[in-house]
Design a protein around this motif. Structure first.
Motif, PDB file in Angstrom:
ATOM      1  N   LEU A 245       4.729   9.766  -4.851  1.00  0.00           N
ATOM      2  CA  LEU A 245       4.596   9.534  -3.410  1.00  0.00           C
ATOM      3  C   LEU A 245       5.399   8.352  -2.874  1.00  0.00           C
ATOM      4  CD1 LEU A 245       0.780  10.195  -3.008  1.00  0.00           C
ATOM      5  CD2 LEU A 245       2.673  11.715  -2.423  1.00  0.00           C
TER       6      LEU A 245
ATOM      7  N   TYR B 249       0.574  12.482  -7.764  1.00  0.00           N
ATOM      8  CA  TYR B 249       0.451  11.355  -6.844  1.00  0.00           C
ATOM      9  C   TYR B 249       1.387  10.201  -7.191  1.00  0.00           C
ATOM     10  CZ  TYR B 249      -3.559  13.762  -4.916  1.00  0.00           C
ATOM     11  OH  TYR B 249      -4.372  14.684  -4.324  1.00  0.00           O
TER      12      TYR B 249
ATOM     13  N   TYR C 296      -0.456  11.257   4.446  1.00  0.00           N
ATOM     14  CA  TYR C 296      -0.830  12.385   3.593  1.00  0.00           C
ATOM     15  C   TYR C 296      -2.249  12.851   3.945  1.00  0.00           C
ATOM     16  CZ  TYR C 296       3.250  10.568   1.143  1.00  0.00           C
ATOM     17  OH  TYR C 296       4.509  10.120   0.839  1.00  0.00           O
TER      18      TYR C 296
END
Length: 191
Positions: A104, A101, A35
């Protein structure tokens, strides 16, 4: 140079701590590569906080607690309280500002599912807290005995207290696994 000093408990803990730090750095590096650095850092912190808050033994926190106890003499129960506070703060901050987040990795998705569903998933956190602090307390007492503190107490009571503590810890771990299996959380469904 004393050859036994290389194998002392302080050195062994230092080597294990370095190994775990390298492992965490590798995980952070992988996520940063996949990322970016900010995303990798936040996802790594959420993952660490998951292992603190959602497993019934002092694993992620123990990596900090035990070295602090050996090197500085700080009781593990005190440092574990700080570790839990930091883990909770990470999740409060992430939920407020970085909620995306959590999506993920399978572990961060699982953390999100547990943290955002008070009933019944917070039972996982409660049982994890009980198990963690019991294991930390047992570790502190073991360190005290090793360092000859409170030795008379342990000899007088013939370790009855420790036996009860171990039995209670086993019951907590059994309840934890019963609860987590009854939740039917499947990582493949956490998308």
């Amino acid at each position: 140079m004393n050859n036994g000093s290389k194998n002392s408990p302080k050195h062994q803990v230092l080597y294990k701590f370095i190994f775990v730090c390298v492992l965490l750095l590798a995980y952070f590096s992988y996520l940063s590569y996949e990322y970016d650095v900010l995303t990798g850092g936040i996802a790594s912190l959420i993952t660490w906080s998951f292992f603190v808050l959602c497993t019934p033994v002092a694993d992620a926190g123990f990596l900090i607690d035990f070295p602090l106890r050996l090197v500085f003499g700080i009781r593990m129960i005190i440092s574990e309280i700080v570790v839990w506070g930091v883990a909770i703060l990470i999740n409060v901050t992430a939920l407020a500002s970085f909620q995306e987040y959590y999506d993920l990795t399978p572990v961060t998705r699982l953390a999100y599912a547990i943290i955002t569903t008070p009933y019944p998933y917070w039972g996982v956190i409660v049982l994890s807290g009980i198990g963690t602090f019991m294991s930390i307390r047992f570790g502190d007492e073991l360190m005290d005995v090793i360092h000859h503190r409170d030795r008379d107490f342990f000899h007088k009571h013939n370790y009855k207290y420790e036996i009860l503590l171990i039995i209670f810890f086993i019951l907590v771990v059994m309840d934890y696994y019963e609860l987590t299996s009854s939740l039917h959380i499947e990582l493949s469904k956490l998308h």
